[in-house]
Design a protein around this motif. Structure first.
Motif, PDB file in Angstrom:
ATOM      1  N   LEU A   8     -16.465 109.157 -48.416  1.00  0.00           N
ATOM      2  CA  LEU A   8     -15.738 108.857 -47.863  1.00  0.00           C
ATOM      3  C   LEU A   8     -14.763 110.295 -47.871  1.00  0.00           C
ATOM      4  CD1 LEU A   8     -14.886 105.221 -48.217  1.00  0.00           C
ATOM      5  CD2 LEU A   8     -15.461 106.335 -46.380  1.00  0.00           C
ATOM      6  N   ILE A   9     -15.022 111.037 -49.505  1.00  0.00           N
ATOM      7  CA  ILE A   9     -13.763 111.950 -49.682  1.00  0.00           C
ATOM      8  C   ILE A   9     -15.328 113.392 -49.007  1.00  0.00           C
ATOM      9  CG2 ILE A   9     -12.985 113.784 -51.811  1.00  0.00           C
ATOM     10  CD1 ILE A   9     -12.948 110.999 -52.951  1.00  0.00           C
ATOM     11  N   ILE A  11     -16.805 113.401 -46.939  1.00  0.00           N
ATOM     12  CA  ILE A  11     -16.440 114.016 -44.558  1.00  0.00           C
ATOM     13  C   ILE A  11     -15.540 114.434 -44.509  1.00  0.00           C
ATOM     14  CG2 ILE A  11     -16.517 112.821 -42.641  1.00  0.00           C
ATOM     15  CD1 ILE A  11     -18.577 110.429 -43.965  1.00  0.00           C
ATOM     16  N   PRO A  12     -14.172 114.456 -45.185  1.00  0.00           N
ATOM     17  CA  PRO A  12     -13.019 115.077 -44.446  1.00  0.00           C
ATOM     18  C   PRO A  12     -13.080 116.508 -45.115  1.00  0.00           C
ATOM     19  CG  PRO A  12     -12.432 112.974 -45.519  1.00  0.00           C
ATOM     20  CD  PRO A  12     -14.006 113.400 -45.461  1.00  0.00           C
ATOM     21  N   VAL A  13     -13.463 116.447 -46.135  1.00  0.00           N
ATOM     22  CA  VAL A  13     -13.912 117.834 -47.208  1.00  0.00           C
ATOM     23  C   VAL A  13     -14.823 118.849 -46.142  1.00  0.00           C
ATOM     24  CG1 VAL A  13     -14.577 119.006 -49.029  1.00  0.00           C
ATOM     25  CG2 VAL A  13     -12.705 117.386 -49.337  1.00  0.00           C
ATOM     26  N   CYS A  14     -16.627 118.074 -45.478  1.00  0.00           N
ATOM     27  CA  CYS A  14     -16.587 119.195 -44.935  1.00  0.00           C
ATOM     28  C   CYS A  14     -16.513 119.210 -43.239  1.00  0.00           C
ATOM     29  CB  CYS A  14     -18.130 118.215 -44.719  1.00  0.00           C
ATOM     30  SG  CYS A  14     -19.287 118.201 -45.945  1.00  0.00           S
ATOM     31  N   ILE A  15     -15.339 118.295 -42.802  1.00  0.00           N
ATOM     32  CA  ILE A  15     -15.372 117.897 -41.298  1.00  0.00           C
ATOM     33  C   ILE A  15     -13.774 120.011 -41.650  1.00  0.00           C
ATOM     34  CG2 ILE A  15     -13.621 117.456 -40.036  1.00  0.00           C
ATOM     35  CD1 ILE A  15     -15.089 114.551 -40.198  1.00  0.00           C
ATOM     36  N   LEU A  16     -13.199 119.722 -42.998  1.00  0.00           N
ATOM     37  CA  LEU A  16     -12.314 120.864 -42.698  1.00  0.00           C
ATOM     38  C   LEU A  16     -12.741 122.117 -43.116  1.00  0.00           C
ATOM     39  CD1 LEU A  16      -9.213 121.494 -43.127  1.00  0.00           C
ATOM     40  CD2 LEU A  16      -9.577 121.330 -45.544  1.00  0.00           C
ATOM     41  N   THR A  17     -14.126 122.108 -44.063  1.00  0.00           N
ATOM     42  CA  THR A  17     -14.860 123.678 -44.354  1.00  0.00           C
ATOM     43  C   THR A  17     -15.436 124.305 -42.779  1.00  0.00           C
ATOM     44  OG1 THR A  17     -15.191 122.474 -46.441  1.00  0.00           O
ATOM     45  CG2 THR A  17     -16.194 124.053 -45.605  1.00  0.00           C
ATOM     46  N   PHE A  40     -10.509 119.073 -32.047  1.00  0.00           N
ATOM     47  CA  PHE A  40     -11.052 117.616 -33.275  1.00  0.00           C
ATOM     48  C   PHE A  40     -10.004 116.767 -33.488  1.00  0.00           C
ATOM     49  CE2 PHE A  40     -14.692 120.201 -34.529  1.00  0.00           C
ATOM     50  CZ  PHE A  40     -15.271 119.464 -34.568  1.00  0.00           C
ATOM     51  N   LEU A  41      -8.989 117.793 -33.396  1.00  0.00           N
ATOM     52  CA  LEU A  41      -7.350 116.799 -34.085  1.00  0.00           C
ATOM     53  C   LEU A  41      -7.044 116.106 -32.695  1.00  0.00           C
ATOM     54  CD1 LEU A  41      -5.089 120.495 -34.514  1.00  0.00           C
ATOM     55  CD2 LEU A  41      -6.740 118.257 -36.673  1.00  0.00           C
TER      56      LEU A  41
END
Length: 197
Positions: A8-9, A11-17, A40-41
């Motif tokens: 869960l941590i 997935i958002p880190v990968c998308i942000l990267t 994406f937003l």
């Protein structure tokens, strides 16, 4: 930490990267395209903007979708659609002071590319005619497609079982409208019916 929390941590880190990489890559070439970032937003907002009928999700194909309703507003008329698998209710509000006319006789109800006449419910033997909407008032009718009526048998506009199998239904409603003394124009409303995820 459990494996689920790490996922869960991550997935958002990968998308942000990925978003930062896209932004910096385009910036390097002096091009600043924000459409991918905006996509994406905006994606969570478009997922929520839908009309739900039992296990089916109905969306406008081309117009902006609003949460919980299928409503399209132009400068003179407001169209509100309340669908279900058997019949659709159409509410048309005239926002102007001029009279508007709906030509039900030339309207169409198209299901998965099969065009048919739009039938108002309850079904009458007399042909459909033009209906006048006075200024600042509204009308509402329940309708279906003529290809779904054979004798006393009534078929559904879309089947929840078919939609559950990963299919989708394409539905279009064409309404000929004239306002005041202006020529008649055709409003086409395209809908996509999918499974609720």
């Amino acid at each position: 930490m459990t494996l689920l929390m790490l996922i869960l941590i991550a997935i958002p880190v990968c998308i942000l990267t990925i978003l930062l990489w896209i932004y910096n890559d385009y910036r390097k070439y002096k091009r600043q395209h924000y459409s991918l970032i905006l996509l994406f937003l905006a994606l969570p907002a478009t997922i929520q903007a839908q009309y739900i009928d039992k296990d089916c999700c109905i969306n406008f194909k081309w117009y902006e979708n609003q949460k919980g309703k299928l409503e399209y507003i132009n400068e003179n008329l407001t169209y509100n659609f309340i669908p279900n698998e058997d019949f659709w209710k159409i509410v048309i509000r005239n926002n102007s002071s001029d009279e508007a006319q709906i030509n039900w006789g030339n309207s169409q109800f198209i299901i998965n590319g099969r065009a048919s006449q739009l039938l108002l419910y309850p079904i009458s033997e007399s042909p459909l005619a033009k209906e006048t909407i006075k200024g600042n008032s509204e009308i509402s009718h329940t309708c279906t497609a003529s290809i779904l009526i054979e004798g006393s048998e009534r078929r559904k506009i879309y089947h929840r079982k078919d939609i559950r199998k990963g299919n989708r239904a394409a539905i279009s409603i064409v309404l000929p409208v004239s306002i005041a003394n202006k020529p008649q124009f055709f409003n086409t409303f395209d809908f996509v019916v999918t499974q609720v995820y």
